[in-house]
Design a protein around this motif. Structure first.
Motif, PDB file in Angstrom:
ATOM      1  N   SER A 194       6.616  -8.879   4.405  1.00 39.39           N
ATOM      2  CA  SER A 194       6.073 -10.562   4.278  1.00 39.39           C
ATOM      3  C   SER A 194       5.576 -10.650   2.814  1.00 39.39           C
ATOM      4  O   SER A 194       5.383 -11.728   2.536  1.00 39.39           O
ATOM      5  N   ALA A 195       5.097  -9.582   2.205  1.00 33.50           N
ATOM      6  CA  ALA A 195       4.320  -9.667   0.846  1.00 33.50           C
ATOM      7  C   ALA A 195       4.736  -8.284   0.493  1.00 33.50           C
ATOM      8  O   ALA A 195       5.112  -7.444   0.964  1.00 33.50           O
ATOM      9  N   PRO A 196       4.759  -8.511  -1.016  1.00 37.68           N
ATOM     10  CA  PRO A 196       5.422  -7.193  -1.842  1.00 37.68           C
ATOM     11  C   PRO A 196       4.456  -6.107  -1.875  1.00 37.68           C
ATOM     12  O   PRO A 196       4.969  -4.945  -2.248  1.00 37.68           O
ATOM     13  N   ASP A 197       3.146  -6.278  -1.827  1.00 45.39           N
ATOM     14  CA  ASP A 197       2.226  -5.186  -2.115  1.00 45.39           C
ATOM     15  C   ASP A 197       1.342  -4.713  -0.740  1.00 45.39           C
ATOM     16  O   ASP A 197       1.092  -5.615   0.137  1.00 45.39           O
ATOM     17  N   LEU A 198       1.213  -3.390  -0.692  1.00 41.76           N
ATOM     18  CA  LEU A 198       0.434  -2.692   0.227  1.00 41.76           C
ATOM     19  C   LEU A 198      -0.818  -2.766  -0.182  1.00 41.76           C
ATOM     20  O   LEU A 198      -1.212  -2.244  -1.259  1.00 41.76           O
ATOM     21  N   HIS A 199      -1.927  -2.976   0.720  1.00 38.65           N
ATOM     22  CA  HIS A 199      -3.401  -2.716   0.158  1.00 38.65           C
ATOM     23  C   HIS A 199      -4.230  -1.701   1.006  1.00 38.65           C
ATOM     24  O   HIS A 199      -3.469  -1.124   1.987  1.00 38.65           O
ATOM     25  N   LEU A 200      -5.309  -1.557   0.867  1.00 40.37           N
ATOM     26  CA  LEU A 200      -6.333  -0.436   1.294  1.00 40.37           C
ATOM     27  C   LEU A 200      -6.303  -0.588   3.020  1.00 40.37           C
ATOM     28  O   LEU A 200      -6.486   0.180   3.841  1.00 40.37           O
ATOM     29  N   LYS A 251     -10.600 -10.173   7.239  1.00 41.77           N
ATOM     30  CA  LYS A 251      -9.725  -8.977   7.182  1.00 41.77           C
ATOM     31  C   LYS A 251      -8.973  -9.013   5.776  1.00 41.77           C
ATOM     32  O   LYS A 251      -8.914 -10.049   5.170  1.00 41.77           O
ATOM     33  N   MET A 252      -8.858  -7.939   5.333  1.00 40.96           N
ATOM     34  CA  MET A 252      -8.157  -7.477   3.886  1.00 40.96           C
ATOM     35  C   MET A 252      -6.862  -8.226   3.834  1.00 40.96           C
ATOM     36  O   MET A 252      -6.118  -8.216   4.752  1.00 40.96           O
ATOM     37  N   SER A 253      -6.628  -9.260   2.781  1.00 41.02           N
ATOM     38  CA  SER A 253      -5.410  -9.841   2.969  1.00 41.02           C
ATOM     39  C   SER A 253      -4.983 -10.313   1.537  1.00 41.02           C
ATOM     40  O   SER A 253      -5.946 -10.651   0.780  1.00 41.02           O
ATOM     41  N   LYS A 254      -3.866 -10.293   1.013  1.00 40.13           N
ATOM     42  CA  LYS A 254      -3.376 -10.767  -0.319  1.00 40.13           C
ATOM     43  C   LYS A 254      -3.613 -12.243  -0.557  1.00 40.13           C
ATOM     44  O   LYS A 254      -3.995 -12.717  -1.451  1.00 40.13           O
TER      45      LYS A 254
END
Length: 403
Positions: A42-48, A225-228
């Motif tokens: 659903s989004a192009p990047d993965l985060h911590l 929560k962590m979210s782009k």
């Protein structure tokens, strides 16, 4: 490792485990277990935040188990309703493909992708007949589906729920049937979906998967929560300096959780750290810098992490400029008497998403040139080769005039 030792390692930081006895029994079978992890692009990047279940997958992988990474290019068209107060917009095939293309490379920062089974769930759903879909839909009741907290809240507040959203947990659950999962793991927000997976596996005559959920990481704002989409994220492929700077911005009170969830420190180690912070024997800034350096080293290298820490100290503690920064290339023909509107300069540096945001940054006193604050959002400022624009604490760019 013995099955019991594997169990203790694999369940560290686990919130929901359904069931512990079933997982131990599977581990005692002395065979590679099939560990399912699904991600909708659903989004192009993965985060911590994504790294918490991914690092648990790495532990399974290191113990000889088979990781099955499902890229939900089919389920991503629907969008997971977990935690949503309204229907997600349906993504186009182009958006799905573009986002999915980045996932495998990013996952490779944590997992050995050569030893992963990477599959796309469109490979079985595009082959599913209408009769098979109706059979799947018949395996679960609407009443059970509406027990889900997200749906119950939306019903109470008279917020529409589409039939497509009701189908999502069933379709995700069928992934477990397709790959014959022994274990499925993910964030705590996925518990309902995973439990539906257990029921659907039984309906198809398979042994139900073990469900493991892990905490959702709080973002750099210390609240959500962590979210782009919220802008409170740290991407796992961001440059070392950017990662380090973002991690240094987290509130002190969430540091122990970052140590526990991202560095996988034991409860005893986290407790010892918390006590040292409470009694003043450790300074929060040095603890945070150690945390940031360790995390950057995980995704880059120890040398890159040490350099990022040194650069951060040089810029933010000693008040100096970064040794390296991007250029803002300005065509001399676009200048009037060698001057440029400060808002245009910020936009050309890509330090704001809109002129409105650039104006707000100026009003907040976050913009300076050569360390002189620009307080007037209408100001026309001199544009000279080598001048340094600074926006906020971490963003610098050097002006370069092109004749």
């Amino acid at each position: 490792m013995s099955p019991e030792q594997q169990l203790e390692l694999l369940t560290l930081n686990c919130v929901d485990l359904i069931t512990r006895e079933q997982l131990l029994e599977k581990l005692k079978q002395n065979r590679p277990l099939r560990i399912k992890y699904g991600a909708d692009p659903s989004a192009p990047d993965l985060h911590l935040g994504h790294s918490i279940p991914l690092r648990k997958l790495k532990q399974f992988q290191d113990l000889g188990h088979q990781v099955i990474f499902i890229i939900g290019d089919f389920t991503g068209r629907i969008g997971d309703p977990s935690g949503r107060t309204k229907t997600r917009p349906i993504l186009s095939d182009e958006e799905i493909k573009a986002n999915a293309a980045t996932y495998v490379e990013q996952v490779g920062h944590i997992l050995d992708t050569d030893r992963c089974q990477i599959v796309y769930n469109s490979s079985w759903f595009t082959e599913m007949t209408t009769t098979e879909l109706l059979n799947l839909a018949s395996q679960y009741s609407v009443a059970r589906m509406l027990e889900r907290d997200d749906f119950a809240l939306r019903l109470k507040n008279e917020i529409p729920i589409t039939v497509l959203e009701l189908l999502y947990p069933l379709i995700q659950a069928y992934d477990s049937v397709a790959v014959k999962a022994d274990v499925e793991l993910g964030g705590t927000d996925q518990l309902f979906n995973f439990l539906v997976g257990r029921d659907i596996m039984r309906a198809y005559g398979l042994e139900p998967q073990v469900v493991m959920t892990f905490p959702l990481l709080v973002g750099t704002d210390g609240e959500k929560k962590m979210s782009k989409s919220l802008g409170n994220y740290v991407g796992i492929t961001e440059p070392p300096g950017e990662m380090f700077g973002k991690l240094m911005s987290i509130p002190d009170e969430i540091m122990p959780d970052y140590y526990r969830l991202l560095l996988e420190k034991s409860p005893a180690e986290v407790q010892q750290l918390q006590e040292a912070l409470d009694n003043g024997s450790l300074h929060p800034r040095s603890v945070k810098a150690d945390l940031a350096e360790a995390i950057v080293a995980m995704y880059h290298s120890e040398e890159s992490a040490a350099d990022a820490r040194q650069e951060f100290d040089r810029v933010f503690s000693a008040g100096q400029q970064p040794s390296e920064m991007p250029d803002i290339v300005i065509d001399n023909a676009d200048l009037e008497d060698g001057r440029i509107w400060i808002v245009d300069l910020i936009m050309q540096a890509d330090f704001a998403n809109s002129k409105g945001e650039a104006r707000r940054l100026i009003r907040q006193g976050a913009v300076s040139i050569n360390e002189e604050t620009i307080a007037d959002e209408t100001a026309e400022v001199p544009a000279t080769n080598g001048d340094v624009l600074r926006v906020g604490r971490r963003r610098f760019a050097r002006i370069q005039i092109q004749e």
